[in-house]
Design an enzyme around this catalytic site. Structure first.
Site, PDB file in Angstrom:
ATOM      1  NE  ARG A 177       0.995   4.303   2.487  1.00  0.00           N
ATOM      2  CZ  ARG A 177       1.217   3.047   2.102  1.00  0.00           C
ATOM      3  NH1 ARG A 177       2.122   2.796   1.162  1.00  0.00           N
ATOM      4  NH2 ARG A 177       0.551   2.034   2.641  1.00  0.00           N
ATOM      5  CG  HIS A 230       1.967  -0.234  -3.993  1.00  0.00           C
ATOM      6  ND1 HIS A 230       2.923   0.731  -3.779  1.00  0.00           N
ATOM      7  CD2 HIS A 230       1.856  -0.922  -2.820  1.00  0.00           C
ATOM      8  CE1 HIS A 230       3.374   0.633  -2.528  1.00  0.00           C
ATOM      9  NE2 HIS A 230       2.734  -0.348  -1.931  1.00  0.00           N
ATOM     10  CD  GLN A 239       5.588  -4.029  -1.987  1.00  0.00           C
ATOM     11  OE1 GLN A 239       5.501  -3.252  -1.055  1.00  0.00           O
ATOM     12  NE2 GLN A 239       6.460  -5.039  -1.989  1.00  0.00           N
ATOM     13  CG  ASP A 271      -2.356  -6.371  -0.797  1.00  0.00           C
ATOM     14  OD1 ASP A 271      -1.969  -6.352   0.389  1.00  0.00           O
ATOM     15  OD2 ASP A 271      -2.627  -5.338  -1.436  1.00  0.00           O
ATOM     16  CB  CYS A 319       2.837  -5.661  -0.670  1.00  0.00           C
ATOM     17  SG  CYS A 319       1.039  -5.639  -0.434  1.00  0.00           S
ATOM     18  NE  ARG A 374       8.149   0.053  -1.385  1.00  0.00           N
ATOM     19  CZ  ARG A 374       7.087   0.503  -0.731  1.00  0.00           C
ATOM     20  NH1 ARG A 374       6.252  -0.344  -0.143  1.00  0.00           N
ATOM     21  NH2 ARG A 374       6.817   1.806  -0.676  1.00  0.00           N
TER      22      ARG A 374
END
Length: 306
Positions: free
Chosen positions: A102, A129, A132, A221, A261, A289
């Site tokens: 990450r 991402h 996600q 987001d 998310c 997830r």
């Protein structure tokens, strides 16, 4: 050996398998049934960006698969010092079976993967991402069935999430309505990534309400992602009309879902009545997830299991 660095690294057929496998793995988890296909396997997790869901979902998921986890940050490894990424990749990948990173720039994870002996997973970069969106689509399938032919409304920043939604739409046969403020649009070339995107699978809207009209899923987001904190006040002004509210959800289909998310800022990118309302599936989305990533890790290490 496969890496998972952006959504279009896998095919539509592979995603069909992963969603089916994730459903089975989740069913076993809910029934307290042991599922240890990755016994004696080790996942290295490398964090340059802070994390809650990514760390817990990967770490708990790997343990539930029977494996073990090594947690690294740039502060407690040579990745934050002078060692080249390529050298770190050569060393780490000799000692573990799988690596999740990450980080900030996509180029860092690509450089690591190029010298890794084991599969590398993108846990988030500035550009993409994929884990996600993998969870988001699985959550949609759980609640509404196939996403093929459906419409997803993306309201907010033209960021890594938006880029990944465009890749997913082209690959899995649905459409994305994108609405961003002027100056924060999606970079279509960047969104295309390695596999390309289809012009017929997305449409841009200057008005976020129009983007939501007839949508099967409305998603957003935060206005200011990690790494862009210096722009926070400027972004708050620019994004003021891009807050998902009850009017936008009413413009969507009556059975439309809302996703985020997380973490969320109620009163900024989404109103509390939406994220905490009956159309919101954000908690299922967050839990999923773990389940889709378990299916992904199993697949990258063992391939298809009959």
């Amino acid at each position: 050996m496969k890496h998972y660095l952006q959504f279009n690294d896998l095919s539509a057929d592979e995603y069909t398998y992963l969603f089916e496998r994730a459903a089975l793995i989740k069913k076993k988890f809910k029934a307290y049934e042991k599922h240890h296909p990755l016994a004696d396997r080790t996942l290295a997790m490398i964090f340059e960006k802070a994390s809650t869901r990514t760390r817990v979902s990967f770490e708990a998921g790997m343990y539930q698969l029977g494996g073990s986890v090594v947690h690294l940050t740039t502060g407690d490894s040579q990745l934050g010092r002078a060692e080249p990424i390529e050298d770190s990749a050569k060393v780490i990948s000799r000692m573990v079976d799988l690596v999740m990173i990450r980080t900030f720039e996509q180029t860092k994870i690509e450089r690591f993967a190029a010298d890794s002996r084991v599969p590398v997973i993108n846990g988030l970069t500035n550009e993409y991402h994929p884990c996600q969106i993998l969870a988001d689509i699985f959550t949609f399938i759980e609640h509404r069935g196939s996403i093929q032919g459906k419409t997803v409304a993306w309201v907010g920043d033209g960021n890594n999430m938006a880029n990944t939604w465009l890749q997913a739409a082209a690959l899995l046969g649905f459409k994305v309505h994108v609405s961003t403020p002027r100056g924060y649009e999606v970079d279509e070339k960047l969104a295309a990534g390695a596999g390309g995107i289809s012009a017929s699978s997305y449409q841009f809207f200057s008005n976020p309400l129009e983007a939501c009209r007839g949508a099967d899923l409305v998603t957003t987001d935060v206005w200011t992602s990690m790494g862009y904190e210096a722009e926070n006040e400027e972004r708050k002004k620019a994004f003021a009309d891009w807050c998902v509210d009850a009017e936008m959800m009413a413009a969507a289909r009556p059975d439309a879902l809302f996703m985020h998310c997380l973490p969320a800022h109620r009163g900024e990118e989404v109103q509390a009545e939406v994220i905490d309302g009956p159309q919101s599936v954000v908690w299922d989305e967050a839990e999923n997830r773990m389940h889709v990533q378990k299916a992904l890790m199993e697949y990258l290490l063992l391939g298809r299991i009959a």
